[in-house]
Design an enzyme around this catalytic site. Structure first.
Site, PDB file in Angstrom:
ATOM      1  N   TYR A 130       0.827  -1.208   0.000  1.00 28.47           N
ATOM      2  CA  TYR A 130       0.000   0.000   0.000  1.00 28.47           C
ATOM      3  C   TYR A 130       0.861   1.258   0.000  1.00 28.47           C
ATOM      4  O   TYR A 130       0.605   2.214  -0.739  1.00 28.47           O
ATOM      5  CB  TYR A 130      -0.921  -0.023   1.223  1.00 28.47           C
ATOM      6  CG  TYR A 130      -1.982   1.046   1.240  1.00 28.47           C
ATOM      7  CD1 TYR A 130      -3.057   1.002   0.354  1.00 28.47           C
ATOM      8  CD2 TYR A 130      -1.931   2.090   2.162  1.00 28.47           C
ATOM      9  CE1 TYR A 130      -4.050   1.964   0.380  1.00 28.47           C
ATOM     10  CE2 TYR A 130      -2.914   3.057   2.202  1.00 28.47           C
ATOM     11  CZ  TYR A 130      -3.980   2.994   1.313  1.00 28.47           C
ATOM     12  OH  TYR A 130      -4.955   3.969   1.343  1.00 28.47           O
ATOM     13  N   LYS A 185       0.907   4.201  -2.909  1.00 27.62           N
ATOM     14  CA  LYS A 185       0.565   5.590  -2.614  1.00 27.62           C
ATOM     15  C   LYS A 185       1.777   6.517  -2.745  1.00 27.62           C
ATOM     16  O   LYS A 185       1.658   7.666  -3.161  1.00 27.62           O
ATOM     17  CB  LYS A 185      -0.034   5.692  -1.205  1.00 27.62           C
ATOM     18  CG  LYS A 185      -1.373   4.979  -1.061  1.00 27.62           C
ATOM     19  CD  LYS A 185      -2.410   5.492  -2.058  1.00 27.62           C
ATOM     20  CE  LYS A 185      -3.786   4.895  -1.820  1.00 27.62           C
ATOM     21  NZ  LYS A 185      -4.804   5.422  -2.752  1.00 27.62           N
TER      22      LYS A 185
END
Length: 244
Positions: free
Chosen positions: A155, A159
């Protein structure tokens, strides 16, 4: 609807995406709500916008599938000759685990949905924005993309990639009156953080509370507006002071 400006929100059917869709509709945009599978949530968001006097339409497709992206977005420009003034890249998933136990599928699924989709969608929309010489591109990242979080190697990579890509995108498009910025939420009260133990998290947040989707949407609404015309390539954190 013909004289309204259009906004496309990926993952716009619930959580932060729903709040963004509602906020942009209240600002006068016709909102194109992209979603993948939850018909009930998507229709609820559309109804919510319409009961408040706004207008919205639904675009059901998987942003991680380039064939589906092309099939659903290209006709908007090639056949319907529509403009899109605002793009919000919000679609995202989590598959948390320590890298020692993380499967290849959990890595690739998160990178595909969170980062590859940013490329697929932004490539098409930015080309249209260049032709119309105007646009606002706002991508939703995360505190995880700025500081890193335990169990979120995939993740955080996705991002962080969005943040870096947006900085380059901002440079490429600035001369065409197109801005590109990132909003990086911290812990926000959505389904995605429902599993989080707040007693462990709150001591690390100076404001001592979880944020709301509407607080994120308000920043997106500002970046979509004419008031943000001299802001590009920036990361605006909405995290209660958790990371500065």
């Amino acid at each position: 609807m013909e004289d309204k400006k259009n906004a496309l929100v990926t993952g716009g059917s619930k959580g932060i995406g729903r709040a963004i869709s509602v906020d942009l509709a209240q600002a006068g945009y016709h909102v194109m709500i992209n979603y993948h599978s939850d018909d009930k949530a998507a229709n609820l968001t559309k109804e919510l916008i319409e009961t408040q006097g706004g207008s919205a339409s639904l675009l059901k497709f998987d942003v991680a599938n380039p064939t589906e992206v092309d099939k659903n977005l290209l006709p908007l420009f090639e056949e319907k000759k529509q403009s899109i003034e605002v793009l919000v890249n919000n679609a995202g998933i989590i598959r948390d685990n320590s890298i020692v136990w993380m499967s290849k599928e959990n890595w690739s699924d998160v990178i595909s949905t969170n980062l590859d989709a940013f490329f697929y969608v932004t490539k098409i929309i930015s080309k249209r924005m260049v032709k119309q010489r105007y646009g606002r591109i706002i991508s939703i990242a995360s505190t995880s993309g700025q500081a890193g979080m335990r169990g979120q190697v995939n993740y955080s990579a996705s991002k962080g990639g969005i943040i870096a890509a947006t900085k380059s995108l901002a440079i490429e498009l600035a001369s065409r009156k197109i801005t590109a910025n990132v909003v990086a939420p911290g812990f926000i009260g959505t389904e995605m953080v429902a599993h989080v133990d707040q007693e462990k998290v709150l001591p690390h947040i100076p404001m001592k509370r979880i944020g709301s989707p509407e607080e994120v949407a308000a920043v997106v609404g500002f970046l979509a507006s004419s008031k943000s015309s001299y802001i590009t390539g920036q990361v605006i954190a909405v995290n209660g002071g958790m990371y500065m």
